[in-house]
Design a protein around this motif. Structure first.
Motif, PDB file in Angstrom:
ATOM      1  N   THR A 141       3.907   5.315  -5.741  1.00 48.93           N
ATOM      2  CA  THR A 141       3.792   5.226  -7.204  1.00 48.93           C
ATOM      3  C   THR A 141       2.703   6.159  -7.718  1.00 48.93           C
ATOM      4  O   THR A 141       2.895   6.843  -8.733  1.00 48.93           O
ATOM      5  CB  THR A 141       3.512   3.771  -7.626  1.00 48.93           C
ATOM      6  OG1 THR A 141       4.543   2.934  -7.124  1.00 48.93           O
ATOM      7  CG2 THR A 141       3.434   3.648  -9.134  1.00 48.93           C
ATOM      8  N   ASN A 142       1.570   6.199  -7.023  1.00 51.49           N
ATOM      9  CA  ASN A 142       0.500   7.117  -7.434  1.00 51.49           C
ATOM     10  C   ASN A 142       0.937   8.566  -7.333  1.00 51.49           C
ATOM     11  O   ASN A 142       0.587   9.391  -8.196  1.00 51.49           O
ATOM     12  CB  ASN A 142      -0.760   6.879  -6.605  1.00 51.49           C
ATOM     13  CG  ASN A 142      -1.509   5.635  -7.038  1.00 51.49           C
ATOM     14  OD1 ASN A 142      -1.382   5.185  -8.166  1.00 51.49           O
ATOM     15  ND2 ASN A 142      -2.272   5.060  -6.131  1.00 51.49           N
ATOM     16  N   ASN A 161       0.835  -1.208   0.000  1.00 50.75           N
ATOM     17  CA  ASN A 161       0.000   0.000   0.000  1.00 50.75           C
ATOM     18  C   ASN A 161       0.868   1.256   0.000  1.00 50.75           C
ATOM     19  O   ASN A 161       0.573   2.223  -0.699  1.00 50.75           O
ATOM     20  CB  ASN A 161      -0.952   0.003   1.194  1.00 50.75           C
ATOM     21  CG  ASN A 161      -2.147  -0.892   0.979  1.00 50.75           C
ATOM     22  OD1 ASN A 161      -2.530  -1.180  -0.152  1.00 50.75           O
ATOM     23  ND2 ASN A 161      -2.751  -1.350   2.068  1.00 50.75           N
ATOM     24  N   LYS A 211       4.014   9.615  -7.671  1.00 49.15           N
ATOM     25  CA  LYS A 211       4.933   9.820  -8.800  1.00 49.15           C
ATOM     26  C   LYS A 211       4.152  10.032 -10.093  1.00 49.15           C
ATOM     27  O   LYS A 211       4.495  10.894 -10.898  1.00 49.15           O
ATOM     28  CB  LYS A 211       5.881   8.631  -8.948  1.00 49.15           C
ATOM     29  CG  LYS A 211       6.974   8.582  -7.926  1.00 49.15           C
ATOM     30  CD  LYS A 211       7.884   7.382  -8.172  1.00 49.15           C
ATOM     31  CE  LYS A 211       8.964   7.272  -7.129  1.00 49.15           C
ATOM     32  NZ  LYS A 211       9.826   6.095  -7.347  1.00 49.15           N
ATOM     33  N   ILE A 212       3.103   9.226 -10.284  1.00 49.28           N
ATOM     34  CA  ILE A 212       2.283   9.362 -11.493  1.00 49.28           C
ATOM     35  C   ILE A 212       1.636  10.738 -11.538  1.00 49.28           C
ATOM     36  O   ILE A 212       1.629  11.400 -12.585  1.00 49.28           O
ATOM     37  CB  ILE A 212       1.229   8.237 -11.555  1.00 49.28           C
ATOM     38  CG1 ILE A 212       1.890   6.893 -11.848  1.00 49.28           C
ATOM     39  CG2 ILE A 212       0.155   8.541 -12.590  1.00 49.28           C
ATOM     40  CD1 ILE A 212       0.973   5.702 -11.707  1.00 49.28           C
ATOM     41  N   GLN A 213       1.093  11.183 -10.402  1.00 43.51           N
ATOM     42  CA  GLN A 213       0.476  12.513 -10.354  1.00 43.51           C
ATOM     43  C   GLN A 213       1.513  13.597 -10.626  1.00 43.51           C
ATOM     44  O   GLN A 213       1.246  14.552 -11.366  1.00 43.51           O
ATOM     45  CB  GLN A 213      -0.188  12.747  -8.995  1.00 43.51           C
ATOM     46  CG  GLN A 213      -1.437  11.949  -8.780  1.00 43.51           C
ATOM     47  CD  GLN A 213      -1.971  12.094  -7.353  1.00 43.51           C
ATOM     48  OE1 GLN A 213      -1.299  12.618  -6.475  1.00 43.51           O
ATOM     49  NE2 GLN A 213      -3.190  11.612  -7.138  1.00 43.51           N
ATOM     50  N   GLN A 222       2.385  13.557 -14.290  1.00 42.10           N
ATOM     51  CA  GLN A 222       1.289  14.128 -15.072  1.00 42.10           C
ATOM     52  C   GLN A 222       1.285  15.650 -14.959  1.00 42.10           C
ATOM     53  O   GLN A 222       1.064  16.350 -15.950  1.00 42.10           O
ATOM     54  CB  GLN A 222      -0.057  13.542 -14.623  1.00 42.10           C
ATOM     55  CG  GLN A 222      -1.218  13.983 -15.479  1.00 42.10           C
ATOM     56  CD  GLN A 222      -1.080  13.552 -16.922  1.00 42.10           C
ATOM     57  OE1 GLN A 222      -0.675  12.435 -17.214  1.00 42.10           O
ATOM     58  NE2 GLN A 222      -1.406  14.435 -17.843  1.00 42.10           N
ATOM     59  N   LEU A 227       2.333   1.532  -3.426  1.00 44.40           N
ATOM     60  CA  LEU A 227       1.289   1.987  -4.342  1.00 44.40           C
ATOM     61  C   LEU A 227       1.031   3.476  -4.178  1.00 44.40           C
ATOM     62  O   LEU A 227       0.880   4.202  -5.166  1.00 44.40           O
ATOM     63  CB  LEU A 227       0.003   1.194  -4.105  1.00 44.40           C
ATOM     64  CG  LEU A 227      -1.198   1.559  -4.979  1.00 44.40           C
ATOM     65  CD1 LEU A 227      -0.904   1.260  -6.440  1.00 44.40           C
ATOM     66  CD2 LEU A 227      -2.427   0.793  -4.516  1.00 44.40           C
ATOM     67  N   MET A 228       0.998   3.952  -2.941  1.00 42.35           N
ATOM     68  CA  MET A 228       0.778   5.373  -2.681  1.00 42.35           C
ATOM     69  C   MET A 228       1.925   6.201  -3.263  1.00 42.35           C
ATOM     70  O   MET A 228       1.697   7.222  -3.917  1.00 42.35           O
ATOM     71  CB  MET A 228       0.670   5.615  -1.172  1.00 42.35           C
ATOM     72  CG  MET A 228       0.336   7.051  -0.804  1.00 42.35           C
ATOM     73  SD  MET A 228       0.141   7.276   0.967  1.00 42.35           S
ATOM     74  CE  MET A 228       1.817   7.044   1.529  1.00 42.35           C
TER      75      MET A 228
END
Length: 186
Positions: A57-58, A51, A60-62, A65, A54-55
Motif C-alpha cells: 500500500t505504501n 506488514n 502504491k501511495i508513493q 504521488q 502495508l508495504m
C-alpha cells in the motif's frame, strides 16, 4: 479386603504422584501451551501478512504521488496540448479569430470532419495577409501554440501586396466525453 483402605507405600505414593504430575503436564501442554503457541504463530503470520500489505500500500501511495507530481508538471508545461472532446468547433473558431485578427485580412474554410475510431480530425484551410514576414511568423507561431492539439501543414508564403500566407491546420478532437451529432461520420 478393600484395596483402598490400606496405606500406600512410599514407592506407590511416588508412582501415583509422578503419574499425577505427568497427567497435569500433558494436560497443560495439550490444552494451554500448544494452543497459545499456535495462536502466537497465527498472530505472527497475520502480522507478516499485514506488514506486506502495508508495504504494498505504501508503494502504491508513493507511485500515485509520483504520478500526480508528474501530471502536475506536465499540465503546467506551456508546450503541452490537450485533445478536446468532439464538438469543439466554437472554441477552435474563436481561437482562430483571436489569432487571425492580427492580420490585414483572413479567410477560413472548414472541411468535413473525419473520424478514425475515437479520434476526430477537423481540417481548416487558412489564408491571411500580413504586413510583414515577422507578423506572419508571429501569427503562425500563435496558431501552433494552441492549447487544443493541432497540426500545421502545407504552409506557403508569398510576397506581393503584403505577405500572403496559405496553410492547412488540422485540429484533433476525441469522442471520449463527446456527443455525436449529424455532422459526424460513422
Amino acid at each position: 479386603m478393600n484395596i483402598f483402605s490400606r496405606d500406600f507405600t512410599l514407592r506407590e505414593k511416588f508412582t501415583i504422584g509422578l503419574l499425577f504430575a505427568l497427567i497435569i503436564g500433558i494436560c497443560y501442554s495439550q490444552f494451554i501451551d500448544k494452543p497459545i503457541k499456535r495462536s502466537i504463530a497465527n498472530s505472527e503470520a497475520q502480522i507478516d501478512s499485514l506488514n506486506t500489505e502495508l508495504m504494498i500500500t505504501n508503494m502504491k501511495i508513493q507511485s500515485l504521488q509520483m504520478m500526480k507530481d508528474e501530471l502536475e508538471t506536465i499540465l503546467n508545461d506551456p508546450n503541452i496540448t490537450v485533445m478536446p472532446s468532439y464538438n469543439a468547433v466554437k472554441s477552435e473558431l474563436s481561437f482562430l479569430n483571436d489569432i487571425l485578427s492580427m492580420s490585414k485580412t483572413y479567410n477560413i474554410t472548414l472541411a468535413d470532419v473525419t473520424r478514425d475510431s475515437d479520434q476526430i480530425r477537423r481540417d481548416v484551410a487558412i489564408s491571411f495577409t500580413a504586413d510583414s514576414y515577422e507578423q506572419a511568423k508571429t501569427i503562425i507561431e500563435a496558431l501552433s501554440a494552441s492549447k487544443d492539439r493541432c497540426l500545421i501543414s502545407n504552409v506557403s508564403i508569398s510576397n506581393g501586396n503584403g505577405v500572403s500566407v496559405n496553410l492547412q491546420l488540422t485540429f484533433y478532437e476525441t469522442m471520449v466525453g463527446g456527443v455525436a451529432d449529424t455532422g459526424l461520420p460513422n
